[in-house]
Design an enzyme around this catalytic site. Structure first.
Site, PDB file in Angstrom:
ATOM      1  N   THR A 472       0.823  -1.224   0.000  1.00  0.00           N
ATOM      2  CA  THR A 472       0.000   0.000   0.000  1.00  0.00           C
ATOM      3  C   THR A 472       0.850   1.264   0.000  1.00  0.00           C
ATOM      4  O   THR A 472       0.708   2.125  -0.864  1.00  0.00           O
ATOM      5  CB  THR A 472      -0.920   0.054   1.238  1.00  0.00           C
ATOM      6  OG1 THR A 472      -0.103  -0.087   2.408  1.00  0.00           O
ATOM      7  CG2 THR A 472      -1.977  -1.015   1.211  1.00  0.00           C
ATOM      8  N   ASP A 473       1.742   1.370   1.018  1.00  0.00           N
ATOM      9  CA  ASP A 473       2.458   2.646   1.110  1.00  0.00           C
ATOM     10  C   ASP A 473       3.509   2.795   0.020  1.00  0.00           C
ATOM     11  O   ASP A 473       3.843   3.913  -0.362  1.00  0.00           O
ATOM     12  CB  ASP A 473       3.031   2.907   2.513  1.00  0.00           C
ATOM     13  CG  ASP A 473       3.857   1.779   3.072  1.00  0.00           C
ATOM     14  OD1 ASP A 473       4.001   0.752   2.392  1.00  0.00           O
ATOM     15  OD2 ASP A 473       4.365   1.920   4.197  1.00  0.00           O
ATOM     16  N   CYS A 474       4.005   1.688  -0.523  1.00  0.00           N
ATOM     17  CA  CYS A 474       4.939   1.808  -1.643  1.00  0.00           C
ATOM     18  C   CYS A 474       4.176   2.351  -2.857  1.00  0.00           C
ATOM     19  O   CYS A 474       4.701   3.163  -3.623  1.00  0.00           O
ATOM     20  CB  CYS A 474       5.576   0.455  -1.961  1.00  0.00           C
ATOM     21  SG  CYS A 474       6.482  -0.190  -0.545  1.00  0.00           S
ATOM     22  N   GLU A 477       3.713   5.990  -2.245  1.00  0.00           N
ATOM     23  CA  GLU A 477       4.942   6.768  -2.441  1.00  0.00           C
ATOM     24  C   GLU A 477       5.311   6.828  -3.928  1.00  0.00           C
ATOM     25  O   GLU A 477       5.793   7.850  -4.414  1.00  0.00           O
ATOM     26  CB  GLU A 477       6.118   6.186  -1.640  1.00  0.00           C
ATOM     27  CG  GLU A 477       5.926   6.118  -0.123  1.00  0.00           C
ATOM     28  CD  GLU A 477       5.767   7.475   0.563  1.00  0.00           C
ATOM     29  OE1 GLU A 477       6.049   8.520  -0.064  1.00  0.00           O
ATOM     30  OE2 GLU A 477       5.342   7.482   1.741  1.00  0.00           O
TER      31      GLU A 477
END
Ligand code: LAN
Length: 744
Positions: A472-474, A477
Site C-alpha cells: 500500500t504505502d509503496c 509513495e
C-alpha cells in the site's frame, strides 16, 4: 577523498531491472553471465579480504555501506564546487541540500535507483547456507569467505550473536551463526566458535532455540522433528471460510508457514555425515540420543522469548500434534501436493525472487526435495540467492528483502521536490523517475486469485518489478513521486493519468473495514488469530493490520492525486481519507505520539501521524480545530524529546518495549523525522526547528554525505533492519521541506 581498499576493488555491483548482484573479479559485461562465476581463492586473496573487511562492531555494529559507496564515488566524483551564497541561515540550508544531493546522486545506479545495504537481521543468511548445504549447491568461494567474515564481525563480546546486528545475544542468533560457520568450513576449535559453544551451553543449549530455529536445525538433521510442534499441512485443505484458514494470514507468515509445512510433512532432513554427527555433539547440553524431544517443543530460551505461548496456541498444538500420530497418508499427500502447487505459483509470480529472504531459502529446500538440485526450478532459485546478498565493509550478508529499490527512490524524488531544488538536478531526477515508471506493476499476477493474492496492477512494490508484491504505502509513495515530478514539470510526463488512476483505484480497493490501510493486503480475519502466533520472537505476524504509516502514506498519496485530478472519484477519495484519518486519530497515544511499526520508532510514527492530519486540515472535510489539537499534542511530544544539541535520538529498543527509549546521542534520521513532523504541523517555535536543522547540517561530511549511525528500521516489533540510504534521504528531506516553505 574516500579510500577504496584493495580487495573491494575486486567487487562490482551489477544491476538489471532493479536487480542487484555483487560479482567478484568479473570480466562479464552482463549480469546474466556472472551468476556462475566461482573463483579459486589464494591464501593471499583471503588474507587481503580479512584485512579489508575488518570491522569494529564496538564502534558501530552498522556498516556504513562503504564498499558500494566508495566504489561508486571512485567511478568519478567532482567535489561540489559552489560555496554558500552567504552566511545567512537560508543560504547555508540551500547549500547543504545541494551539496548533499550532489553527493547522493552519485549513488544512483545506471537504471536510476539507489542500491544500498538492507541487512540487519541475523537469522536470514543461515537459512540460505543450510539450503545450499542440503542441496550440495555451494555458493561461490568468494561469497563463502565473506560470509564467514561477516559472521565473525558480528559476534558479541559474550560469544553469542543477536537476533539482529544491534541486539543482545540470543539462542536463535547464536546457534544459527554457529551452525553456519561450521557448514562454511570453520573448525570447531576456532576460538570464536569455542566461545560461542560456551554461550550456547550456558544458556540452555540448542534445544531451547525458538521454533523457526528448530525448523532449520531439523532439516539439517541436527534436531529431531519430534521436537517440533506440528505445522499441520492439512490446514490448507480446510474450507476457506474458516477464520483461521492460512489464506487469511499476513502474506509473510503465509509464505513462511507454507514451505515449513511442506518440510514438516515430508520430515525433510539432510544426510547424516561426520559434520552433522559432530554438530549434534557440539550444540546441546545433553547427549543427543538422550534428549526428550517432545519436551523441547515449547522450550524457548529466555533471551529469545518475545511473544508468550497462549493457552489457545497450546490447545491448537495439542490437537495438531495428536493428529500427527494418525494423519491419513492420502490426506497428507493431498495437502503436500497442494502446497507444492502453491510454492510453484509463488515462484513463478515472483520470477523465483519470492516474497522475502526466509521463504526464498525455504522454497529452495522444498524445490530441491521435489525436483532435485539439477532441476530447472532449483537452478532458478539458486540464481536468485544472489539478489539477496549484499556486500559491505562488514562482509557479505543476506538482506531483509531483495532490496528497497522502489521505496527509497520514490522517497528521494519526493524529498527533492519539496522545493524547486529538485529542478536543478533534472538528469538525476528524471533517471529516478524512469525507474519509478518502469517499476509500476503493469499486469496482473499469474494465478493471483487462485493463490489468495489481491490485485496488483497499477500498484508499486517495495523493491523490483520482478518481485511484484504490491504494498500500500509503496504504491502511495510511487504515486506521490510521479505526481511531484509532474507538478514540478521536470522532464516529460511518462506515467499517464490513466496509470495514476489505476494506482488510486488499487489503493481505494485496499482499504480495510476499519478504515485504515495494512501493508500488502486487507485484514482478513479477527484479532484473536494473533493468539495462535507460534513464532515466539515476533509480534503481530498472523494477519495484516492497519498501520499509521501505511494509512498516512495512502491518505497523502490520494490527496496529492486529488490536487492534480480533482474530479476523479472525488467523493470516494474524500470519504476514504476521512475514514483513514479516524484510524490514525484512534492510534494516537495519550502522550501525543504514534508508534511506528516499520521505522525506529515514535519519531517515525509521529511524523506519519502529523503528516496525515496536516494534509487533510485545509480541505474542509474534517474538523480543523480538532486536527490542530491533535497536532499540537504530537508536537509537544516531539519537543519534549529534543536533546540539548538540537537533535533527536531514539534507540531501537523503543520498538520492542513500546515506550520511547532515548539513544545516547542524537541521530540524524530521528532528527529529520521529528523535524518533518514539526514542519508539517507548522510548529511555531522556529528555534526548535532551526536547532534541529543545525544539527543535521553540522553532521554533513565534506563530501556531502552523512555518516551511518544507529539502525533505523524494524519489523514485527522485535527485529531491526538497516536502511542505509535513510541517512541521506531524510536529512535532505527535512532541510528541503524547510527551504520549500521559505522559497515558494
Ligand atoms: C518490510 C519492508 C518495507 C516495509 C514498509 C514499506 C516500510 C512498511 O511501511 C510496510 C511493511 C514493509 C513492506 C515490510 C514488511 C516486513 C518485511 C517484508 C520488511 C520489514 C522487510 C523484511 C520484512 C520480512 C517480514 C522479513 C522476513 C521475516 C519474516 C517474519 C518472514
Amino acid at each position: 577523498m574516500l579510500e577504496v581498499k584493495k580487495s573491494w576493488k575486486d567487487w562490482k555491483l551489477f544491476t538489471k531491472n532493479g536487480r542487484q548482484f555483487w560479482a567478484y573479479k568479473s570480466k562479464a559485461e552482463k549480469l546474466e553471465d556472472v551468476v556462475h562465476e566461482n573463483h579459486e581463492l589464494s591464501e593471499a586473496d583471503i588474507c587481503q579480504m580479512k584485512e579489508d573487511f575488518a570491522f569494529n562492531k564496538a564502534v558501530n555494529p552498522n556498516s556504513g555501506d562503504k564498499v558500494f559507496r566508495h566504489l561508486q564515488i571512485a567511478k568519478g566524483f567532482e567535489a561540489y564546487k559552489n560555496e554558500a551564497k552567504s552566511d545567512a541561515f537560508e543560504d547555508k540550508v540551500e547549500h547543504t541540500i545541494k551539496k548533499g544531493f550532489h553527493f547522493f546522486k552519485h549513488l544512483l545506479s545506471d537504471e536510476g535507483h539507489l542500491p544500498g545495504d538492507y541487512g540487519g537481521p541475523m537469522f536470514l543468511m543461515p537459512g540460505l547456507i543450510i539450503a545450499s548445504y542440503l542441496a550440495k549447491k555451494p555458493l561461490p568461494n568468494q561469497h563463502q569467505e565473506l560470509m564467514k567474515i561477516y559472521i565473525n564481525n558480528h559476534q558479541n563480546d559474550d560469544g553469542g550473536w543477536g537476533f539482529h546486528i544491534e541486539g543482545h545475544s540470543t539462542m536463535f542468533g547464536t546457534v544459527m551463526q554457529y551452525v553456519s560457520m561450521r557448514l562454511l568450513g570453520a573448525d570447531k576449535h576456532e576460538p570464536s566458535l569455542a566461545k560461542a559453544r560456551n554461550w550456547i551451553k550456558a544458556n540452555g543449549g540448542a534445544s531451547s532455540i525458538p521454533s523457526w530455529g528448530k525448523y532449520y536445525l531439523s532439516v539439517l538433521n541436527v534436531y529431531d522433528w519430534k521436537g517440533f510442534n506440528s505445522v499441520f499441512p492439512e490446514l490448507w485443505l480446510l474450507p476457506k471460510w474458516l477464520p483461521f484458514h492460512p489464506s487469511r494470514y499476513w502474506c509473510h507468515s503465509r509464505m513462511v508457514y507454507l514451505p515449513m509445512a511442506f518440510c514438516f510433512g515430508h520430515k525433510i532432513k539432510a544426510e547424516e555425515n561426520d559434520l552433522i554427527l559432530s554438530l549434534r555433539e557440539e550444540i546441546y547440553t545433553e547427549k543427543y540420543e538422550e534428549i526428550n524431544w517432545k519436551k523441547q517443543r515449547d522450550n524457548c530460551a529466555e533471551t529469545d522469548m518475545y511473544t508468550d505461548q497462549t493457552k489457545w496456541l497450546k490447545l491448537m498444538n495439542w490437537f495438531t500434534n495428536t493428529y500427527e500420530k494418525v494423519a491419513p497418508k492420502f490426506l497428507r499427500k493431498r495437502a503436500l501436493n497442494y502446497i507444492m502447487d502453491y510454492i510453484n505459483a509463488e515462484d513463478i509470480q515472483t520470477k523465483y525472487v519470492n516474497i522475502g529472504p526466509v521463504n526464498q531459502a525455504m522454497n529452495s529446500i522444498c524445490v530441491w526435495k521435489e525436483y532435485g538440485a539439477d532441476s530447472e526450478q532449483f537452478e532458478k532459485h539458486y540464481e536468485r540467492w544472489f539478489d539477496y546478498l549484499w556486500l559491505a565493509e562488514d562482509g557479505m550478508k543476506m538482506g531483509g528483502y531483495n532490496g528497497d529499490q522502489l521505496w527509497e527512490t520514490a522517497f528521494t524524488i519526493r524529498a527533492m521536490n519539496e522545493s524547486k531544488i529538485g529542478k536543478e538536478f533534472p538528469e538525476a531526477m528524471t533517471k529516478m523517475y524512469d525507474f519509478v515508471d518502469y517499476t509500476q506493476i503493469k499486469e496482473e499476477n499469474y494465478k493471483h486469485e487462485e493463490f489468495f493474492r489481491q490485485p496488483a496492477k497499477g500498484g508499486w512494490p517495495f523493491s523490483t518489478l520482478e518481485h511484484a508484491w504490491v504494498v500500500t504505502d509503496c504504491t502511495a509513495e510511487g504515486l506521490g513521486a510521479c505526481l511531484s515530478m509532474h507538478h514540478q514539470k521536470i522532464g516529460e510526463q511518462k506515467v499517464s493519468g490513466d496509470r495514476l488512476k489505476e494506482a488510486v483505484d488499487l489503493l481505494l480497493g485496499m482499504q480495510n473495514k476499519d478504515g485504515g490501510w495494512a501493508t500488502y493486503e486487507t485484514t482478513r480475519s479477527y484479532n484473536w488469530l494473533e493468539k495462535l502466533n507460534p513464532s515466539e520472537v515476533f509480534a503481530d505476524i498472523m494477519q495484516d493490520y492497519s498501520w499509521v504509516e501505511c494509512t498516512s502514506a495512502t491518505i497523502q498519496g490520494l490527496l496529492e492525486f486529488k490536487e492534480q485530478y480533482p474530479d476523479y472519484r472525488k467523493a470516494e477519495i474524500e470519504e476514504a481519507v476521512v475514514e483513514g484519518l479516524e484510524v490514525i486519530l484512534e492510534k494516537q497515544r495519550a502522550d501525543g505520539s504514534w508508534y511506528g511499526g516499520w521505522g525506529v520508532c515514535f519519531t517515525y510514527g509521529t511524523m506519519f501521524g502529523i503528516e496525515a492530519c496536516a494534509r487533510i486540515k485545509g480541505l474542509g472535510i474534517y474538523d480543523a480545530a480538532k486536527l490542530d489539537k491533535v497536532m499540537a499534542k504530537a508536537c509537544d511530544f516531539l519537543v519534549k524529546h529534543q536533546k540539548a544539541d538540537g537533535g533527536w535520538g531514539e534507540s531501537f529498543e523503543s520498538c520492542s518495549t513500546k515506550e520511547y527509549v532515548e539513544a545516547y546521542t542524537s541521530q540524524v534520521i530521528n532528527t529529520a523525522w521529528s523535524l518533518l513532523g514539526l514542519m508539517a504541523a507548522n510548529y511555531k517555535d522556529a528555534s526548535v526547528i532551526e536547532n534541529g536543522m543545525k544539527l543535521l547540517m553540522s553532521r554533513q561530511t565534506n563530501e556531502g554525505d552523512w555518516l551511518q549511525e544507529n539502525i533505523s528500521g524494524v519489523f514485527n516489533f522485535n527485529c531491526m533492519e538497516t536502511y542505509s540510504n535513510y541517512r541521506n534521504i531524510f536529512p535532505l528531506w527535512a532541510l528541503n521541506r524547510w527551504y520549500g516553505k521559505q522559497i515558494k
